[in-house]
Design an enzyme around this catalytic site. Structure first.
Site, PDB file in Angstrom:
ATOM      1  N   SER A   1      -9.947   7.745 -16.195  1.00  0.00           N
ATOM      2  CA  SER A   1      -9.872   8.612 -17.367  1.00  0.00           C
ATOM      3  C   SER A   1     -11.149   8.567 -18.186  1.00  0.00           C
ATOM      4  CB  SER A   1      -8.696   8.192 -18.259  1.00  0.00           C
ATOM      5  OG  SER A   1      -8.873   6.856 -18.708  1.00  0.00           O
TER       6      SER A   1
ATOM      7  N   GLU B   1      -5.825  16.675 -14.041  1.00  0.00           N
ATOM      8  CA  GLU B   1      -7.187  17.183 -14.075  1.00  0.00           C
ATOM      9  C   GLU B   1      -7.843  16.894 -12.728  1.00  0.00           C
ATOM     10  OE1 GLU B   1      -8.650  16.857 -18.672  1.00  0.00           O
ATOM     11  OE2 GLU B   1      -8.472  14.960 -17.577  1.00  0.00           O
TER      12      GLU B   1
END
Length: 517
Positions: free
Chosen positions: A126, A159
């Site tokens: 992340s 994502e």
């Protein structure tokens, strides 16, 4: 020739790292019908994690979301892999180990010698660069970011991050796999924070800055963003849930990755909270108290209430000058509430009122104006932006020092007559919602302009990843990009540090005038 059973196959998914995210990703792949192999460098950890995933499936059966037969079939496809070599038949490997660049690079270098050349390699990072993780690989084209959100089985967004060397076919294949798992994939390039953690920074940063300026207390700022801005949670309660250390680390990581760009500057107030060990719910205290013991339910501790103005009578009538822009519905709402709305006679007043300079005049003479990025001028009261003035249940007001008590009361009474609670805060430029939304629009427009992601993917990511009531670009267009740019120009004039200077992406979106009045 390898047997069919041992041949590389897209139906086998390997998950390396067996913490919360690793277990969640494994569950998602299992439920989608894949064979799953769990691996962890710590001896015995993979077997423990497999048991934990099976327990997750048991809970789905108990809740009626999966049949016992489906649970048994899924559990039969789950295997603990004690050695890295046991992952040789994987068609996809997803890494969810600790956020350490060196550790991830070593892992993927080792995986390259184990899996077939057709195997996709993915990281769930992340905060680290997908490009950097893949930098030491022989075939970096098959490497991609697959950033799930916690809890992975529940949150729909993934994502799909292309590093500098990621092949287009790799990103397409990864997105198709995520979609087949019932997720909503969004595509983006490798940039600090990707989409969500990049664009979301102002939601936290502006509230924290307002706290540092003593504009209002955390409970009031949260209430305004929820009840006027339409956000599901305020930034103070949300970061208490996330963990102040986690949220502050992400902010600091993005800021440092952007070479300390002032748009991403971390909060000193949040840093002090972390240094004090007040990390939120998990430590028992963050911005708010959550009980004396870490992990105790938030409802067991008394929470401060937002500042709410006492009831005041509404004025019988107001005069409206020009258009109120994003607040143009207010005169209609006031009239429906029985308050007289008198259009100004420009020839009588001798004033030339531009469309973007509309305001209401209270009986005592104070001007009531939508927050525009500047501090209220003498004789002015600013009211905050609302997602929808019809349904908003709270409005923030900021009054210039010279405004009379009678006009302050009249302004509060005006919105109270519309069924709103009123929070009077310090007269800071842009108030709360207006400056936050303008900054979100700016960072979103900048991300699109720089090729980070397409408009639809940015809006989808922010709605699904952090539950925003609107995508920031959709919101920007509804308000007018020129309005957002004008708010930021006002803020930039008040704080000439570069933090609020509107991006070129937003200025191009706002047209030839670039948001100038």
């Amino acid at each position: 020739m390898a047997s069919v059973e041992n041949a590389p196959d897209a139906g086998t998914v390997a998950v390396v790292g067996t913490g919360t995210m690793g277990q969640g990703i494994a569950q998602v792949a299992l439920v989608a019908g894949h064979r799953v192999r769990l691996h962890d460098v710590a001896p015995g950890r993979a077997e423990q994690a497999a048991g934990a995933v099976t327990a997750r499936l048991d809970r789905l059966v108990a809740k009626g979301r999966m049949t016992a037969a489906e649970r048994d079939a899924a559990a039969g496809r789950l295997h603990a892999a004690e050695e890295l070599g046991d992952l040789a038949d994987a068609g996809l490997v997803v890494e969810a180990v600790l956020e350490d660049l060196g550790a991830k690079q070593l892992l993927f270098e080792a995986l390259e010698s184990v899996v077939a050349d057709t195997c996709l390699l993915a990281t769930n990072t992340s905060s680290l660069s997908v490009t950097a993780i893949a930098g030491a690989l022989r075939r970096p084209g098959r490497f991609v970011g697959l950033h799930f959100f916690n809890p992975a089985p529940l949150l729909p967004l993934v994502e799909v991050v292309s590093g500098h060397a990621t092949d287009e076919a790799t990103a397409v294949r990864a997105g198709e796999l995520a979609a087949a798992w019932g997720k909503t994939p969004v595509r983006c390039t490798d940039t600090p924070g990707f989409i969500v953690n990049r664009v979301a920074r102002p939601f936290y940063a502006e509230a924290f800055r307002l706290l540092e300026e003593r504009a209002a207390d955390p409970a009031t700022l949260d209430a305004v963003l929820r009840e006027s801005g339409g956000f599901r949670m305020g930034p103070f309660e949300l970061t208490d849930l996330i963990g102040q250390d986690v949220n502050e680390a992400v902010t600091r990581s993005v800021w440092e990755a952007f070479f300390q760009d002032p748009k991403f500057t971390p909060s000193l107030a949040q840093r002090r909270l972390v240094e004090a060990g007040r990390l939120g719910r998990k430590s028992g205290h963050g911005w708010f108290p959550h009980g004396e013991a870490a992990g105790e339910a938030a409802g067991n501790a008394e929470r401060p209430a937002p500042h709410t103005a006492p009831r005041h009578p509404a004025p019988r009538q107001v005069t409206v000058h020009g258009s109120l822009g994003p607040a143009a519905v207010l005169p209609e709402l006031l009239a429906d509430a029985g308050i007289g709305v008198v259009p100004a006679d420009a020839s009588h007043t001798g004033l030339t009122v531009h469309a973007d300079e509309g305001y209401l005049v209270l009986p005592g003479g104070a001007r009531l104006r939508l927050a525009d990025g500047r501090a209220p001028a003498p004789g002015e009261i600013h009211f905050d932006l609302a997602l929808d003035y019809r349904t908003a249940t709270r409005i923030a007001l900021g009054c210039a020092d010279d405004v009379s008590e009678a006009d302050r009361a009249a302004a509060a009474g005006l919105f109270q007559a519309l069924g709103k609670q009123v929070s009077v805060i310090e007269p800071v430029p842009g108030l709360v919602v207006a400056r936050t939304v303008a900054m979100l629009a700016d960072l979103a427009a900048d991300a699109v302009a720089r090729g980070v992601a397409g408009e639809a993917d940015v809006d989808t990511a922010m709605r699904l990843g952090v539950n925003y009531p609107r995508g920031p670009l959709e919101w920007c267009d509804a308000l007018g990009a020129g309005w957002a740019a004008s708010v930021l120009r006002g803020l930039h004039g008040a704080y000439p540090t570069g933090r609020y200077a509107p991006s070129q992406g937003l200025l191009r979106r706002s047209g030839p005038a670039g948001g100038q009045s």
